[in-house]
Design a protein around this motif. Sequence first.
Motif, PDB file in Angstrom:
ATOM      1  N   SER A  48      44.480  34.635 122.175  1.00  0.00           N
ATOM      2  CA  SER A  48      43.383  33.693 121.963  1.00  0.00           C
ATOM      3  C   SER A  48      43.830  32.663 120.922  1.00  0.00           C
ATOM      4  O   SER A  48      44.825  32.854 120.227  1.00  0.00           O
ATOM      5  N   LYS A  49      43.089  31.596 120.815  1.00  0.00           N
ATOM      6  CA  LYS A  49      43.452  30.521 119.902  1.00  0.00           C
ATOM      7  C   LYS A  49      43.522  31.051 118.470  1.00  0.00           C
ATOM      8  O   LYS A  49      42.575  31.653 117.978  1.00  0.00           O
ATOM      9  N   PRO A  50      44.644  30.847 117.770  1.00  0.00           N
ATOM     10  CA  PRO A  50      44.815  31.428 116.438  1.00  0.00           C
ATOM     11  C   PRO A  50      43.996  30.706 115.370  1.00  0.00           C
ATOM     12  O   PRO A  50      43.736  29.513 115.464  1.00  0.00           O
ATOM     13  N   GLN A  51      43.617  31.459 114.347  1.00  0.00           N
ATOM     14  CA  GLN A  51      42.917  30.911 113.191  1.00  0.00           C
ATOM     15  C   GLN A  51      43.859  30.756 111.998  1.00  0.00           C
ATOM     16  O   GLN A  51      43.505  30.162 110.995  1.00  0.00           O
ATOM     17  N   SER A  52      45.059  31.326 112.107  1.00  0.00           N
ATOM     18  CA  SER A  52      46.020  31.316 111.003  1.00  0.00           C
ATOM     19  C   SER A  52      46.695  29.960 110.865  1.00  0.00           C
ATOM     20  O   SER A  52      46.593  29.111 111.741  1.00  0.00           O
ATOM     21  N   ILE A  97      49.885  24.869 122.285  1.00  0.00           N
ATOM     22  CA  ILE A  97      49.994  24.558 123.712  1.00  0.00           C
ATOM     23  C   ILE A  97      49.394  25.745 124.442  1.00  0.00           C
ATOM     24  O   ILE A  97      49.742  26.891 124.157  1.00  0.00           O
ATOM     25  N   GLN A  98      48.484  25.475 125.383  1.00  0.00           N
ATOM     26  CA  GLN A  98      47.936  26.578 126.172  1.00  0.00           C
ATOM     27  C   GLN A  98      48.786  26.743 127.428  1.00  0.00           C
ATOM     28  O   GLN A  98      49.041  25.801 128.169  1.00  0.00           O
ATOM     29  N   LEU A  99      49.246  27.954 127.653  1.00  0.00           N
ATOM     30  CA  LEU A  99      50.110  28.276 128.780  1.00  0.00           C
ATOM     31  C   LEU A  99      49.279  28.584 130.023  1.00  0.00           C
ATOM     32  O   LEU A  99      48.086  28.879 129.926  1.00  0.00           O
ATOM     33  N   PRO A 100      49.894  28.527 131.213  1.00  0.00           N
ATOM     34  CA  PRO A 100      49.155  28.816 132.447  1.00  0.00           C
ATOM     35  C   PRO A 100      48.529  30.218 132.476  1.00  0.00           C
ATOM     36  O   PRO A 100      47.494  30.419 133.089  1.00  0.00           O
ATOM     37  N   ASP A 101      49.136  31.178 131.779  1.00  0.00           N
ATOM     38  CA  ASP A 101      48.580  32.543 131.767  1.00  0.00           C
ATOM     39  C   ASP A 101      47.489  32.698 130.699  1.00  0.00           C
ATOM     40  O   ASP A 101      47.107  33.806 130.359  1.00  0.00           O
ATOM     41  N   ARG A 102      46.990  31.583 130.149  1.00  0.00           N
ATOM     42  CA  ARG A 102      45.885  31.506 129.197  1.00  0.00           C
ATOM     43  C   ARG A 102      46.265  31.937 127.775  1.00  0.00           C
ATOM     44  O   ARG A 102      45.409  32.040 126.922  1.00  0.00           O
ATOM     45  N   ARG A 103      47.537  32.207 127.536  1.00  0.00           N
ATOM     46  CA  ARG A 103      47.972  32.492 126.177  1.00  0.00           C
ATOM     47  C   ARG A 103      48.199  31.173 125.452  1.00  0.00           C
ATOM     48  O   ARG A 103      48.332  30.123 126.078  1.00  0.00           O
ATOM     49  N   TRP A 104      48.277  31.250 124.128  1.00  0.00           N
ATOM     50  CA  TRP A 104      48.561  30.086 123.306  1.00  0.00           C
ATOM     51  C   TRP A 104      49.922  30.264 122.641  1.00  0.00           C
ATOM     52  O   TRP A 104      50.303  31.371 122.292  1.00  0.00           O
ATOM     53  N   THR A 105      50.634  29.162 122.456  1.00  0.00           N
ATOM     54  CA  THR A 105      51.890  29.185 121.723  1.00  0.00           C
ATOM     55  C   THR A 105      51.951  27.966 120.809  1.00  0.00           C
ATOM     56  O   THR A 105      51.315  26.945 121.077  1.00  0.00           O
ATOM     57  N   CYS A 106      52.708  28.103 119.737  1.00  0.00           N
ATOM     58  CA  CYS A 106      52.912  26.996 118.806  1.00  0.00           C
ATOM     59  C   CYS A 106      54.333  26.474 119.011  1.00  0.00           C
ATOM     60  O   CYS A 106      55.288  27.249 119.001  1.00  0.00           O
ATOM     61  N   SER A 107      54.458  25.166 119.158  1.00  0.00           N
ATOM     62  CA  SER A 107      55.787  24.590 119.381  1.00  0.00           C
ATOM     63  C   SER A 107      56.647  24.612 118.116  1.00  0.00           C
ATOM     64  O   SER A 107      57.864  24.499 118.196  1.00  0.00           O
ATOM     65  N   THR A 108      56.046  24.817 116.947  1.00  0.00           N
ATOM     66  CA  THR A 108      56.801  24.867 115.697  1.00  0.00           C
ATOM     67  C   THR A 108      57.289  26.276 115.402  1.00  0.00           C
ATOM     68  O   THR A 108      58.480  26.516 115.250  1.00  0.00           O
ATOM     69  N   CYS A 109      56.356  27.233 115.317  1.00  0.00           N
ATOM     70  CA  CYS A 109      56.758  28.600 114.941  1.00  0.00           C
ATOM     71  C   CYS A 109      57.129  29.450 116.159  1.00  0.00           C
ATOM     72  O   CYS A 109      57.653  30.550 116.003  1.00  0.00           O
TER      73      CYS A 109
END
Length: 145
Positions: A43-47, A25-37
């Motif tokens: 930036s968008k993770p590669q892991s 999920i991309q947050l308004p502050d341009r960070r990314w988060t995963c709803s599972t972990c």
Amino acid sequence: MIKSRFESVESRQSQQLHSMEHHLIQLPDRRWTCSTCQWYWKSKPQSECPGVPRYDCAHMPEPFKTQTELGKIGLKLAFDQKPAACVYVPRKMDYDWFYDVAQAVPKKQATPAQLAALEKGRSLMAESIARQIAIEGYYNPIKMD
């Protein structure tokens, strides 16, 4: 691929669990988060996602313990008990898995016969070491009779 019988349960779970993709999920502050972990990235993770909530060591909730910690308090994993949380360890390039103490079950207690057999084995080993020291003047763990 042949798996060693000594391969740890945590190692197998590690391979099984974090082979899934993040639910990003991309947050308004341009960070990314995963709803599972529940981890955040700039930036968008590669892991790959571990599949359970991820914490850093300083913020691990109290009811979670490693398999080793469960053993030290007289508990073991329940049949098919899955990890409840994880911590990424960069030097291992893998996760340490944590389990919910409430789901763990008590270890079986050794029977009197098992305890006696252990004591007998320990005393035989001590006698063998003492005999080797008396004969050769030192203990060599490779040369045992």
